[in-house]
Design a protein around this motif. Structure first.
Motif, short mmCIF file in Angstrom:
data_model
loop_
_atom_site.label_atom_id
_atom_site.label_comp_id
_atom_site.label_asym_id
_atom_site.label_seq_id
_atom_site.Cartn_x
_atom_site.Cartn_y
_atom_site.Cartn_z
N ALA A 4 0.85 -1.19 0.00
CA ALA A 4 0.00 0.00 0.00
C ALA A 4 0.88 1.24 0.00
O ALA A 4 2.01 1.21 0.48
CB ALA A 4 -0.89 -0.01 1.23
N ALA A 5 0.38 2.31 -0.56
CA ALA A 5 1.13 3.57 -0.58
C ALA A 5 1.34 4.05 0.85
O ALA A 5 0.39 4.14 1.62
CB ALA A 5 0.40 4.61 -1.39
N PRO A 6 2.59 4.35 1.24
CA PRO A 6 2.86 4.75 2.61
C PRO A 6 2.51 6.22 2.85
O PRO A 6 2.44 7.01 1.92
CB PRO A 6 4.36 4.54 2.74
N ALA A 7 2.30 6.54 4.10
CA ALA A 7 2.17 7.95 4.48
C ALA A 7 3.55 8.57 4.43
O ALA A 7 4.55 7.90 4.70
CB ALA A 7 1.59 8.06 5.88
N VAL A 8 3.63 9.84 4.05
CA VAL A 8 4.93 10.49 3.94
C VAL A 8 5.69 10.42 5.27
O VAL A 8 6.89 10.25 5.31
CB VAL A 8 4.78 11.95 3.46
N GLY A 9 4.97 10.51 6.38
CA GLY A 9 5.61 10.47 7.69
C GLY A 9 6.20 9.13 8.06
O GLY A 9 6.95 9.02 9.02
N SER A 10 5.90 8.08 7.28
CA SER A 10 6.46 6.76 7.59
C SER A 10 7.84 6.55 6.97
O SER A 10 8.48 5.54 7.21
CB SER A 10 5.52 5.66 7.12
N LEU A 11 8.31 7.51 6.17
CA LEU A 11 9.65 7.41 5.60
C LEU A 11 10.64 7.93 6.64
O LEU A 11 11.06 9.09 6.62
CB LEU A 11 9.76 8.22 4.30
N THR A 12 11.01 7.07 7.57
CA THR A 12 11.82 7.48 8.71
C THR A 12 13.26 7.00 8.66
O THR A 12 14.04 7.32 9.55
CB THR A 12 11.19 6.97 10.01
N ASP A 13 13.62 6.25 7.65
CA ASP A 13 14.98 5.73 7.53
C ASP A 13 15.77 6.55 6.51
O ASP A 13 15.25 6.87 5.44
CB ASP A 13 14.96 4.26 7.09
N ARG A 14 17.01 6.86 6.84
CA ARG A 14 17.86 7.62 5.94
C ARG A 14 18.76 6.64 5.21
O ARG A 14 19.46 5.84 5.84
CB ARG A 14 18.69 8.62 6.75
N VAL A 15 18.73 6.65 3.88
CA VAL A 15 19.55 5.74 3.08
C VAL A 15 20.36 6.54 2.07
O VAL A 15 19.95 7.63 1.65
CB VAL A 15 18.69 4.69 2.33
N SER A 16 21.51 6.02 1.71
CA SER A 16 22.30 6.63 0.64
C SER A 16 22.12 5.78 -0.61
O SER A 16 22.11 4.55 -0.55
CB SER A 16 23.78 6.71 1.02
N GLY A 84 25.02 1.08 7.84
CA GLY A 84 26.30 0.39 7.69
C GLY A 84 26.22 -0.88 6.85
O GLY A 84 27.20 -1.62 6.78
N ARG A 85 25.08 -1.15 6.21
CA ARG A 85 24.93 -2.34 5.38
C ARG A 85 24.58 -1.91 3.96
O ARG A 85 24.09 -0.81 3.74
CB ARG A 85 23.81 -3.23 5.93
N TRP A 86 24.85 -2.79 3.00
CA TRP A 86 24.54 -2.49 1.61
C TRP A 86 23.41 -3.39 1.14
O TRP A 86 23.50 -4.61 1.21
CB TRP A 86 25.77 -2.68 0.72
N GLU A 108 20.46 -8.29 0.91
CA GLU A 108 21.72 -8.08 1.62
C GLU A 108 22.37 -9.44 1.78
O GLU A 108 21.74 -10.37 2.28
CB GLU A 108 21.45 -7.45 2.98
N THR A 109 23.60 -9.59 1.33
CA THR A 109 24.28 -10.89 1.44
C THR A 109 25.54 -10.75 2.26
O THR A 109 26.15 -9.68 2.34
CB THR A 109 24.66 -11.44 0.06
N GLY A 110 25.94 -11.85 2.89
CA GLY A 110 27.15 -11.87 3.68
C GLY A 110 27.65 -13.30 3.84
O GLY A 110 26.85 -14.25 3.77
#
Length: 113
Positions: A4-16, A84-86, A108-110
């Motif tokens: 489902a389409a998320p609420a804008v406020g649910s984007l709480t993780d910072r990713v590069s 810290g993970r890719w 994510e593999t390791g």
């Protein structure tokens, strides 16, 4: 994608976000480089984990769902940096057909031994 389409406020993780580039080497062959593009707000959710056989060792693969605002430049082979993970992008698609959200299936593999 079936989310489902998320609420804008649910984007709480910072990713590069990093784009995969392939360059030729002097001795032949090619090298893979990841070029930083930008930092984004996202919603990252772990979906499942499993053991895999990697050459002569044991490995793990954890699948993730990463949802960001819609972008046209995310494709398979690119990656997100998260805590810290890719997370390698396996597929990316328009979440609801309205070009508002992009849902990415990532892995994510390791190697563990």
């Amino acid at each position: 994608m079936s989310e489902a389409a998320p609420a804008v406020g649910s984007l709480t993780d910072r990713v590069s976000f990093q784009r995969r580039e392939t360059t030729g080497e002097d001795d032949g062959g090619h090298a893979v480089l990841f070029v930083p593009v930008t930092t984004l707000w996202a919603r990252v959710r772990a979906l499942s984990g499993r053991q895999v056989a990697e050459a002569d060792g044991r490995g793990v693969a954890v699948s993730h769902s990463v949802v960001v605002r819609f972008r046209t430049d995310v494709k398979a082979g690119d990656r997100f940096g998260y805590r810290g993970r890719w997370l390698s992008v396996v597929s990316a698609g328009d979440l609801n057909g309205r070009r508002g959200w992009l849902s990415c299936a990532c892995v994510e593999t390791g190697v563990v031994g």
